[in-house]
Design a protein around this motif. Sequence first.
Motif, PDB file in Angstrom:
ATOM      1  N   GLU A 243       0.822  -1.206   0.000  1.00 16.54           N
ATOM      2  CA  GLU A 243       0.000   0.000   0.000  1.00 16.54           C
ATOM      3  C   GLU A 243       0.859   1.260   0.000  1.00 16.54           C
ATOM      4  O   GLU A 243       0.541   2.246  -0.667  1.00 16.54           O
ATOM      5  N   TYR A 247       0.541   4.036  -2.729  1.00 17.14           N
ATOM      6  CA  TYR A 247       0.085   5.334  -2.258  1.00 17.14           C
ATOM      7  C   TYR A 247       1.127   6.432  -2.505  1.00 17.14           C
ATOM      8  O   TYR A 247       0.776   7.561  -2.828  1.00 17.14           O
ATOM      9  N   ARG A 285      -3.199   5.889  -8.469  1.00 16.46           N
ATOM     10  CA  ARG A 285      -4.347   6.523  -7.817  1.00 16.46           C
ATOM     11  C   ARG A 285      -5.577   6.516  -8.734  1.00 16.46           C
ATOM     12  O   ARG A 285      -6.510   7.284  -8.537  1.00 16.46           O
ATOM     13  N   PRO A 287      -9.022   5.734  -9.940  1.00 19.72           N
ATOM     14  CA  PRO A 287     -10.225   5.236  -9.262  1.00 19.72           C
ATOM     15  C   PRO A 287     -10.844   4.022  -9.942  1.00 19.72           C
ATOM     16  O   PRO A 287     -11.628   3.303  -9.322  1.00 19.72           O
ATOM     17  N   GLU A 291     -10.372   1.311  -5.285  1.00 23.40           N
ATOM     18  CA  GLU A 291     -11.471   1.993  -4.614  1.00 23.40           C
ATOM     19  C   GLU A 291     -10.907   3.010  -3.629  1.00 23.40           C
ATOM     20  O   GLU A 291      -9.971   2.717  -2.884  1.00 23.40           O
ATOM     21  N   ASN A 292     -11.479   4.209  -3.643  1.00 21.90           N
ATOM     22  CA  ASN A 292     -11.000   5.292  -2.774  1.00 21.90           C
ATOM     23  C   ASN A 292      -9.469   5.403  -2.846  1.00 21.90           C
ATOM     24  O   ASN A 292      -8.766   5.245  -1.845  1.00 21.90           O
ATOM     25  N   PRO A 293      -8.929   5.677  -4.021  1.00 21.61           N
ATOM     26  CA  PRO A 293      -7.478   5.582  -4.230  1.00 21.61           C
ATOM     27  C   PRO A 293      -6.653   6.577  -3.427  1.00 21.61           C
ATOM     28  O   PRO A 293      -5.464   6.342  -3.199  1.00 21.61           O
ATOM     29  N   ASP A 294      -7.251   7.681  -2.998  1.00 20.34           N
ATOM     30  CA  ASP A 294      -6.497   8.674  -2.242  1.00 20.34           C
ATOM     31  C   ASP A 294      -6.471   8.375  -0.745  1.00 20.34           C
ATOM     32  O   ASP A 294      -5.885   9.132   0.033  1.00 20.34           O
ATOM     33  N   VAL A 295      -7.086   7.279  -0.349  1.00 23.71           N
ATOM     34  CA  VAL A 295      -7.101   6.862   1.058  1.00 23.71           C
ATOM     35  C   VAL A 295      -5.977   5.856   1.278  1.00 23.71           C
ATOM     36  O   VAL A 295      -5.817   4.901   0.510  1.00 23.71           O
ATOM     37  N   ASP A 297      -4.632   2.819   3.126  1.00 26.62           N
ATOM     38  CA  ASP A 297      -5.266   1.711   3.842  1.00 26.62           C
ATOM     39  C   ASP A 297      -4.373   0.476   3.740  1.00 26.62           C
ATOM     40  O   ASP A 297      -4.285  -0.159   2.690  1.00 26.62           O
ATOM     41  N   ARG A 300      -5.690  -2.809   2.248  1.00 24.15           N
ATOM     42  CA  ARG A 300      -6.251  -2.751   0.894  1.00 24.15           C
ATOM     43  C   ARG A 300      -5.916  -3.998   0.074  1.00 24.15           C
ATOM     44  O   ARG A 300      -6.722  -4.455  -0.738  1.00 24.15           O
TER      45      ARG A 300
END
Length: 366
Positions: A243, A247, A285, A287, A291-295, A297, A300
Amino acid sequence: MTPLRYPDGHIGRLVTGLASGRAVLGDTRFSSLPAGKRSPVMTPGSELSTDALPTGMFVNMDPPEHTRYRRLLSKHFTIRRVRELRPRVQEMADRLLDAMERDCGPVDLVEAFAKPLPTLVTSELLGLPEEDRAEFRRHVDVLFSLSSSGEEMRQSMTLLGGMLHALIGAAREDPGPDILGRLTVETDLSDEELLGITIVLLIAGLETTTHMLALGTYALLSHPEQLAELRADWSLLDGAVEELLRYLSVVQIGPVRVAAEDFEFEGRSIRTGEVVTVSLPAANRDPLGFENPDVFDIRRGATRHLAFGSGPHQCMGHHLARLELAVGYESLLRRFPRLELAVPAEEIGTREMMVTYGVLALPVRW
């Protein structure tokens, strides 16, 4: 694909999607040869002429030449070989953390840990003399800076080449167990070929892992809830590394490819000589891919990212990089359970004018 005007006026393409990026990097109709390549950014000294680059720099080759070099090197970076290195990497990390602990903090994590760990690992793999490692590192930093002048880059490349030629000569006279020593014995590669290979491995081994270690630590400290989950369950470590790679995507510029022929790609006409740049941070990032790529996690399970590229030119050392990151993060966070930033987050400066993104310094205490 989006039209992109390059600094010299060329109209090429920018790829920001995960699926499209993977497709471009896997399609051999997009060439990696240096002829016709253009950088999507232009600052003084940001482009070094490829005319004087040594043979053996296989990142600038297409199959079958590229395939030949990959085959010669791939056995040194298998999962099995990398797993055998784990105790040694752990020993190196522990030694650096011992020194940090003696200093009592605060320390700059970049200089104390994130930079020396990949330097130690890469130096041992290539047989770099201890007394020359800082100098090797300095020249790599110059070559990756978008602020370096053309003269500074040429000078660093010349000096780096001279140091590596001496290293190759020593390896031929007295081959060691390192990669360079084994290549001198097991292959018929020329000195110029060995020089190009060594430059690629040196740069790849130092730059990206260094900044992933520092920036990844910063990301974890900036997301205390994620860090707490990791500390509570270390089985999440491998997923956390993936991640962080997705990220952060520290390679900011490229990869760049050039169309080797006219063809249709995803419903668009691509012309010979057209330059295509894949944005790894944007693709990671996307989408449509995450899912929710800017989060951020750590649960994931982001294994399909492009942090190491894809296709024939996927980073050969990705297993080693993952090992260094896993050992580095876990060793650091276990040793210092109260690790925290020693300055306000807004005071952390970032590497805006570098090919590889990261933090300039990361003051921490515990």
